[in-house]
Design a protein around this motif. Structure first.
Motif, PDB file in Angstrom:
ATOM      1  N   SER A  21     -11.814  -5.014  -6.307  1.00  0.00           N
ATOM      2  CA  SER A  21     -11.034  -5.317  -5.304  1.00  0.00           C
ATOM      3  C   SER A  21     -11.984  -4.888  -3.943  1.00  0.00           C
ATOM      4  O   SER A  21     -12.670  -4.114  -4.143  1.00  0.00           O
ATOM      5  CB  SER A  21      -9.813  -4.612  -4.910  1.00  0.00           C
ATOM      6  N   SER A  23     -11.251  -4.316  -0.205  1.00  0.00           N
ATOM      7  CA  SER A  23     -10.634  -4.218   0.962  1.00  0.00           C
ATOM      8  C   SER A  23     -11.493  -4.164   2.240  1.00  0.00           C
ATOM      9  O   SER A  23     -12.379  -3.094   2.544  1.00  0.00           O
ATOM     10  CB  SER A  23      -9.587  -3.080   0.715  1.00  0.00           C
ATOM     11  N   SER A  25     -11.610  -3.955   6.527  1.00  0.00           N
ATOM     12  CA  SER A  25     -11.012  -3.639   7.722  1.00  0.00           C
ATOM     13  C   SER A  25     -12.255  -3.826   8.933  1.00  0.00           C
ATOM     14  O   SER A  25     -13.427  -3.634   8.689  1.00  0.00           O
ATOM     15  CB  SER A  25     -10.574  -2.092   7.845  1.00  0.00           C
ATOM     16  N   ASP A  73      -6.978 -12.523  -0.861  1.00  0.00           N
ATOM     17  CA  ASP A  73      -5.405 -12.385  -0.710  1.00  0.00           C
ATOM     18  C   ASP A  73      -5.463 -12.113   1.012  1.00  0.00           C
ATOM     19  O   ASP A  73      -5.712 -10.766   1.262  1.00  0.00           O
ATOM     20  CB  ASP A  73      -5.001 -11.127  -1.442  1.00  0.00           C
ATOM     21  N   ALA A  75      -3.064 -11.811   2.856  1.00  0.00           N
ATOM     22  CA  ALA A  75      -2.130 -10.898   3.210  1.00  0.00           C
ATOM     23  C   ALA A  75      -2.770  -9.454   3.340  1.00  0.00           C
ATOM     24  O   ALA A  75      -2.138  -8.613   4.226  1.00  0.00           O
ATOM     25  CB  ALA A  75      -0.666 -11.116   2.666  1.00  0.00           C
ATOM     26  N   ASN A  76      -3.416  -9.167   2.314  1.00  0.00           N
ATOM     27  CA  ASN A  76      -3.746  -7.929   2.296  1.00  0.00           C
ATOM     28  C   ASN A  76      -5.414  -7.637   2.742  1.00  0.00           C
ATOM     29  O   ASN A  76      -5.788  -6.468   2.663  1.00  0.00           O
ATOM     30  CB  ASN A  76      -3.796  -7.243   0.778  1.00  0.00           C
ATOM     31  N   ASN A  77      -6.026  -8.839   3.303  1.00  0.00           N
ATOM     32  CA  ASN A  77      -7.068  -8.738   3.860  1.00  0.00           C
ATOM     33  C   ASN A  77      -7.962  -8.215   2.672  1.00  0.00           C
ATOM     34  O   ASN A  77      -8.974  -7.286   3.018  1.00  0.00           O
ATOM     35  CB  ASN A  77      -7.352  -8.039   5.015  1.00  0.00           C
ATOM     36  N   THR A  78      -8.088  -8.647   1.516  1.00  0.00           N
ATOM     37  CA  THR A  78      -8.809  -8.367   0.346  1.00  0.00           C
ATOM     38  C   THR A  78      -9.146  -9.493  -0.422  1.00  0.00           C
ATOM     39  O   THR A  78      -8.766 -10.508  -0.539  1.00  0.00           O
ATOM     40  CB  THR A  78      -7.645  -7.497  -0.607  1.00  0.00           C
TER      41      THR A  78
END
Length: 129
Positions: A21, A23, A25, A73, A75-78
């Motif tokens: 994954s 992630s 930010s 994804d 929605a999860n910015n992933t």
């Protein structure tokens, strides 16, 4: 600022699977091509897979094509890298990276580390035989 954090690296037996994954930010992944690179000590960092900002176009290195799948994804910015049928030669530190130029999709000859400006810390994948 931009931060990319990889996770999911593990030790696994040959033939096994892992999902990495990335992630994000500080950026929205839909604005950037996101890519996975990997590096073995003593060797240059090599591109593994990339996915376009829109998530439609993907690119895979020949060595992983058919075994790895990159996905998003929103929605999860992933961004994920599903790795199946792992081989010992897949052993490396895997890095997530975001392209320097928004919306630009990198593949083939342009899929180079120099075109990616934001990097994660890397996650170790070890495949044992």
């Amino acid at each position: 600022q931009v931060q990319l954090v990889e996770s999911g690296g593990h030790s696994v037996q040959a033939g096994g699977s892992l999902r990495l994954s990335c992630s994000a930010s500080g950026i929205t992944i839909s604005s950037r091509c996101i890519a996975w690179f990997r590096q073995v000590p003593g060797k240059e960092r090599e591109g593994v897979a990339s996915i376009s900002a829109g998530g439609i176009a993907t690119y895979y290195a020949d060595s992983v094509k058919g075994r790895f799948t990159v996905s998003r994804d929103r929605a999860n910015n992933t961004v994920y890298l599903q790795m199946n049928s792992l081989k010992p030669e897949d052993t490396a530190i895997y890095y997530c990276a975001a392209a320097r130029i928004p919306l630009k999709f990198y593949k083939d000859g342009e899929f180079r580390a120099v075109n990616f400006g934001d990097w994660g810390q890397g996650t170790q994948v070890t495949v044992s035989s």
